[in-house]
Scaffold this active site. Structure first.
Site, PDB file in Angstrom:
ATOM      1  N   ARG B 122       7.430   3.901  28.060  1.00  0.00           N
ATOM      2  CA  ARG B 122       6.161   3.720  27.340  1.00  0.00           C
ATOM      3  C   ARG B 122       5.722   4.956  26.555  1.00  0.00           C
ATOM      4  O   ARG B 122       4.548   5.103  26.241  1.00  0.00           O
ATOM      5  CB  ARG B 122       5.028   3.280  28.283  1.00  0.00           C
ATOM      6  CG  ARG B 122       5.282   1.925  28.909  1.00  0.00           C
ATOM      7  CD  ARG B 122       4.006   1.352  29.519  1.00  0.00           C
ATOM      8  NE  ARG B 122       4.314   0.127  30.265  1.00  0.00           N
ATOM      9  CZ  ARG B 122       4.550   0.084  31.561  1.00  0.00           C
ATOM     10  NH1 ARG B 122       4.487   1.181  32.280  1.00  0.00           N
ATOM     11  NH2 ARG B 122       4.841  -1.063  32.141  1.00  0.00           N
ATOM     12  N   LYS B 144       5.884   6.881  11.391  1.00  0.00           N
ATOM     13  CA  LYS B 144       6.439   5.522  11.363  1.00  0.00           C
ATOM     14  C   LYS B 144       7.825   5.539  11.971  1.00  0.00           C
ATOM     15  O   LYS B 144       8.687   6.314  11.552  1.00  0.00           O
ATOM     16  CB  LYS B 144       6.534   5.007   9.926  1.00  0.00           C
ATOM     17  CG  LYS B 144       5.241   4.426   9.382  1.00  0.00           C
ATOM     18  CD  LYS B 144       5.511   3.670   8.083  1.00  0.00           C
ATOM     19  CE  LYS B 144       4.255   3.048   7.522  1.00  0.00           C
ATOM     20  NZ  LYS B 144       4.520   2.335   6.247  1.00  0.00           N
ATOM     21  N   GLU B 186      12.339   9.377  -3.397  1.00  0.00           N
ATOM     22  CA  GLU B 186      11.057   9.469  -2.691  1.00  0.00           C
ATOM     23  C   GLU B 186      10.222  10.627  -3.239  1.00  0.00           C
ATOM     24  O   GLU B 186       8.993  10.564  -3.260  1.00  0.00           O
ATOM     25  CB  GLU B 186      11.286   9.618  -1.173  1.00  0.00           C
ATOM     26  CG  GLU B 186      12.033   8.453  -0.515  1.00  0.00           C
ATOM     27  CD  GLU B 186      11.168   7.191  -0.298  1.00  0.00           C
ATOM     28  OE1 GLU B 186       9.975   7.186  -0.659  1.00  0.00           O
ATOM     29  OE2 GLU B 186      11.720   6.195   0.226  1.00  0.00           O
ATOM     30  N   LYS B 228       2.196  13.452   1.161  1.00  0.00           N
ATOM     31  CA  LYS B 228       2.338  12.485   2.250  1.00  0.00           C
ATOM     32  C   LYS B 228       1.386  12.813   3.395  1.00  0.00           C
ATOM     33  O   LYS B 228       0.736  11.909   3.954  1.00  0.00           O
ATOM     34  CB  LYS B 228       3.776  12.438   2.761  1.00  0.00           C
ATOM     35  CG  LYS B 228       3.926  11.472   3.942  1.00  0.00           C
ATOM     36  CD  LYS B 228       5.172  10.660   3.950  1.00  0.00           C
ATOM     37  CE  LYS B 228       5.087   9.553   4.999  1.00  0.00           C
ATOM     38  NZ  LYS B 228       6.335   8.849   5.179  1.00  0.00           N
ATOM     39  N   GLU B 238      -1.904   2.657   8.271  1.00  0.00           N
ATOM     40  CA  GLU B 238      -1.728   1.817   7.087  1.00  0.00           C
ATOM     41  C   GLU B 238      -2.650   0.609   7.081  1.00  0.00           C
ATOM     42  O   GLU B 238      -2.221  -0.515   6.853  1.00  0.00           O
ATOM     43  CB  GLU B 238      -0.258   1.375   6.960  1.00  0.00           C
ATOM     44  CG  GLU B 238       0.065   0.854   5.561  1.00  0.00           C
ATOM     45  CD  GLU B 238       1.563   0.684   5.317  1.00  0.00           C
ATOM     46  OE1 GLU B 238       2.332   1.591   5.641  1.00  0.00           O
ATOM     47  OE2 GLU B 238       1.943  -0.367   4.775  1.00  0.00           O
ATOM     48  N   ARG B 242      -2.621   4.068   2.762  1.00  0.00           N
ATOM     49  CA  ARG B 242      -1.247   4.474   3.078  1.00  0.00           C
ATOM     50  C   ARG B 242      -0.212   3.563   2.433  1.00  0.00           C
ATOM     51  O   ARG B 242       0.921   3.972   2.171  1.00  0.00           O
ATOM     52  CB  ARG B 242      -1.031   4.552   4.591  1.00  0.00           C
ATOM     53  CG  ARG B 242       0.362   5.049   4.964  1.00  0.00           C
ATOM     54  CD  ARG B 242       0.511   5.415   6.426  1.00  0.00           C
ATOM     55  NE  ARG B 242       1.892   5.844   6.682  1.00  0.00           N
ATOM     56  CZ  ARG B 242       2.309   6.469   7.770  1.00  0.00           C
ATOM     57  NH1 ARG B 242       1.465   6.745   8.730  1.00  0.00           N
ATOM     58  NH2 ARG B 242       3.578   6.820   7.908  1.00  0.00           N
ATOM     59  N   ASN B 246       4.380   2.887  -0.339  1.00  0.00           N
ATOM     60  CA  ASN B 246       5.395   1.843  -0.433  1.00  0.00           C
ATOM     61  C   ASN B 246       5.744   1.466  -1.868  1.00  0.00           C
ATOM     62  O   ASN B 246       6.470   0.498  -2.102  1.00  0.00           O
ATOM     63  CB  ASN B 246       4.918   0.601   0.323  1.00  0.00           C
ATOM     64  CG  ASN B 246       5.681   0.370   1.604  1.00  0.00           C
ATOM     65  OD1 ASN B 246       6.432  -0.578   1.710  1.00  0.00           O
ATOM     66  ND2 ASN B 246       5.546   1.262   2.568  1.00  0.00           N
ATOM     67  N   HIS B 249       9.021  -0.097  -2.841  1.00  0.00           N
ATOM     68  CA  HIS B 249       9.684  -0.484  -1.600  1.00  0.00           C
ATOM     69  C   HIS B 249       9.754  -1.992  -1.389  1.00  0.00           C
ATOM     70  O   HIS B 249      10.637  -2.464  -0.686  1.00  0.00           O
ATOM     71  CB  HIS B 249       8.977   0.170  -0.409  1.00  0.00           C
ATOM     72  CG  HIS B 249       9.318   1.628  -0.250  1.00  0.00           C
ATOM     73  ND1 HIS B 249       9.069   2.568  -1.234  1.00  0.00           N
ATOM     74  CD2 HIS B 249       9.893   2.321   0.771  1.00  0.00           C
ATOM     75  CE1 HIS B 249       9.458   3.755  -0.820  1.00  0.00           C
ATOM     76  NE2 HIS B 249       9.968   3.643   0.388  1.00  0.00           N
ATOM     77  N   HIS B 253      13.247  -3.020  -0.536  1.00  0.00           N
ATOM     78  CA  HIS B 253      13.637  -3.657   0.724  1.00  0.00           C
ATOM     79  C   HIS B 253      14.383  -4.963   0.467  1.00  0.00           C
ATOM     80  O   HIS B 253      15.316  -5.305   1.184  1.00  0.00           O
ATOM     81  CB  HIS B 253      12.400  -3.937   1.589  1.00  0.00           C
ATOM     82  CG  HIS B 253      11.809  -2.703   2.216  1.00  0.00           C
ATOM     83  ND1 HIS B 253      10.570  -2.697   2.803  1.00  0.00           N
ATOM     84  CD2 HIS B 253      12.283  -1.446   2.343  1.00  0.00           C
ATOM     85  CE1 HIS B 253      10.308  -1.480   3.266  1.00  0.00           C
ATOM     86  NE2 HIS B 253      11.328  -0.706   2.998  1.00  0.00           N
ATOM     87  N   HIS B 266      18.797   3.468   1.009  1.00  0.00           N
ATOM     88  CA  HIS B 266      17.384   3.139   0.899  1.00  0.00           C
ATOM     89  C   HIS B 266      16.764   3.759  -0.367  1.00  0.00           C
ATOM     90  O   HIS B 266      16.088   3.076  -1.142  1.00  0.00           O
ATOM     91  CB  HIS B 266      16.648   3.628   2.151  1.00  0.00           C
ATOM     92  CG  HIS B 266      15.154   3.488   2.078  1.00  0.00           C
ATOM     93  ND1 HIS B 266      14.521   2.271   2.044  1.00  0.00           N
ATOM     94  CD2 HIS B 266      14.170   4.426   2.017  1.00  0.00           C
ATOM     95  CE1 HIS B 266      13.208   2.457   1.976  1.00  0.00           C
ATOM     96  NE2 HIS B 266      12.967   3.757   1.954  1.00  0.00           N
TER      97      HIS B 266
END
Lengths: 360, 360
Positions: B122, B144, B186, B228, B238, B242, B246, B249, B253, B266
């Site tokens: 956890r 993330k 990026e 960032k 987000e 935020r 993306n 993206h 994606h 990516h």
């Protein structure tokens, strides 16, 4: 259709625990959390056949559109495979970050659905609707979610608090006897670790509890949730005092792992585990032998096993060595300093543990 | 051996980003986080052969005992299987909640190791030691973590902030050319969405960046991390702004998923995705056509593909329909209102998206 509401005080993650009869039909308890949302109900076939239809109607009255995901029943399915199937269904249904997951079922459903909610798209909101005594008094409250790993119980998981817990005590009427007893193990645990008066009450009402007397069960659930909520509010992520909720669990987890998940119910293993922890507490001079015998007597009165199964000493130590409470290779145990008072103990000699499990 | 330190301001989850040459040897940067702890270094074979020995020596100087876990290289291995193998090794090594996980590698290693840290028992502490440009300017900062699901990229994960990010710019010297360009995608993204002056600078220094001029790369990394860090500090999980990170993206994606993870890097997919997003912004009248052409020109100057691969229109829409930013079935896109200014747009007509991807 009366109900009581307790609160888990965790700042902006605070939430209510609603306890009472007939709550599955009470749309107003669900509406604040699901209105205008899509809802994914995670459950299993046995629970679904009894309660899914009613819950879906209630959710519709509360302004939500729902769909259901059934996972296989039992601790053996508290694994990645079940989780992955839930993710696949959520994706196929186009569930997004606003979709609310509702866990309808016992501890396994709650733990797996909660972990799915903690990690689907990096976290979505969820509600706990526990339908077993164990889930109502323990696993649905406090935000612990997890799946088992082949090498250890609850080893993969997250802290993810629900938006609310809705515990409908009517669901206990159809609970199998073993599962009722398993839930009572967690109830009496609260007495052992934190409340001698509650322990006295449990001992005096053991027969009513086993016979499912509604008012006795209702009080037991409320007092259990009060104690758990207070402990969780003090230490959400188990950096300290929350570990006392694990009384009996280090031995119990070893029993579950050694026997194969699902052979012993979690609560049964905790029952036998509490007896061993009490014996160890007595052997260490923390409580009187008569106290340890009283623990054994109360556990037995609730219909639980008091004798652990035959497990080799080395297996005991291997499994106990993998407990999440351990630090730097030392086994951490929850022992009793009195009936109603638990202690977190990091320096128990291995020889003392060996002696207790050898004699079991 | 100089370095600069930025900070991500997130209350009690705040942490430093150290950027500079030779940082893998700087024990004092690691010591506050690992002293007297056990450390599990998660890496892959290619990165390990270059940097693992040095890092382990540094960790030893910092007072930590370490062991390494190598995962297979590449986006195709950003999955449950890799994660499960990491959990198994952690359990076999007796790792507990005080064990620190160090992610040594690129974005895949960082995302998987970070998710392992978020969920092992956890949650355990972790450090990001990014060794690719993409990881240094983007994926190592902001907490993330994720793995891919067969039905969607990064669909299973958690927000879990590191204790620190240590970006040793020396590691970029050996980076394959495609991976350097992928990282520059990026970098220029930050110019497009938030800083027209930075975009001007990148355009003026594209040749130096592609040629790995140390001071140009160093400035690009610092400015990227500054932007960032500011965005993440404003919106950690987000719920709003935020999402502008993306940009490119949603299309990207879709390219990655349609081509099979690992075919396109990516950053390459994001490069072509930013060109499409800019074209759509122009088609919607948000920016001039000349601005969209400038986006394409800068992306090309950084050595990135500007043309998306051949994907059927329906496949585009299916993959874009699974984006985590979407709500209630509507595709959420990050478009440009100017070069240096992004907007979160939830009402783009499907016909407009079809037109852009059909022409690509």
């Amino acid at each position: 259709m009366s109900n009581e509401t307790l609160h888990v005080a965790l700042g902006d993650r605070s939430y209510p625990i609603h306890i009472g009869a007939g709550l599955l039909a009470r749309a107003e308890l669900f509406a604040p959390h699901v209105r205008s949302r899509r809802v994914a109900i995670v459950t299993n076939a046995a629970v679904a056949s009894r309660y899914e239809r009613r819950l879906r109607q209630t959710l519709e009255s509360a302004g939500a559109k729902s769909f259901s995901i059934a996972m296989p029943d039992g601790e053996a399915h508290k694994d990645w495979k079940s989780l992955d199937a839930i993710f696949a269904r959520l994706l196929e249904e186009g569930a997004d970050r606003k979709t609310v997951i509702v866990a309808l079922g016992g501890g396994v459903v709650g733990d797996v659905a909660g972990f799915a909610a903690a990690t689907y798209q990096r976290g979505v909101p969820f509600l706990q609707v526990p339908t077993t005594l164990l889930a109502q008094v323990d696993s649905s409250v406090g935000g612990k979610t997890a799946i088992n790993h082949a090498l250890g119980k609850n080893m993969v998981g997250a802290f993810h608090q629900p938006l609310a817990v809705v515990a409908d005590t009517d669901t206990l009427a159809t609970l199998p006897e073993r599962e009722l007893a398993a839930g009572l193990a967690e109830v009496v645990k609260y007495g052992f670790i934190a409340d001698a008066a509650f322990l006295d009450w449990i001992e005096a009402h053991a027969a009513q509890l086993v016979a499912r007397d509604a008012s006795a069960l209702s009080y037991a659930i409320r007092r259990s949730c009060e104690i758990k909520a207070a402990v969780v509010a003090e230490d959400e992520r188990e950096s300290g005092v929350r570990a006392i909720l694990n009384f009996g669990h280090t031995f119990g987890h070893a029993i579950e792992a050694a026997m194969g998940y699902g052979e012993w119910l979690h609560g049964e293993a905790v029952g036998a585990g509490m007896v061993l922890a009490a014996r160890l507490s007595a052997a260490q001079g923390r409580i009187a032998n008569s106290d340890a015998l009283r623990v054994e007597r109360v556990v037995a009165a609730l219909g639980l096993p008091v004798a652990a199964p035959a497990i080799g000493v080395e297996d005991w130590l291997t499994h106990m060595g993998r407990d999440k409470k351990n630090e730097e290779g030392r086994v951490t145990l929850i022992l009793l300093d009195a009936l109603g008072k638990a202690a977190i103990v990091r320096d128990t000699p291995a020889a003392a543990i060996r002696k207790i499990v050898s004699a079991s």
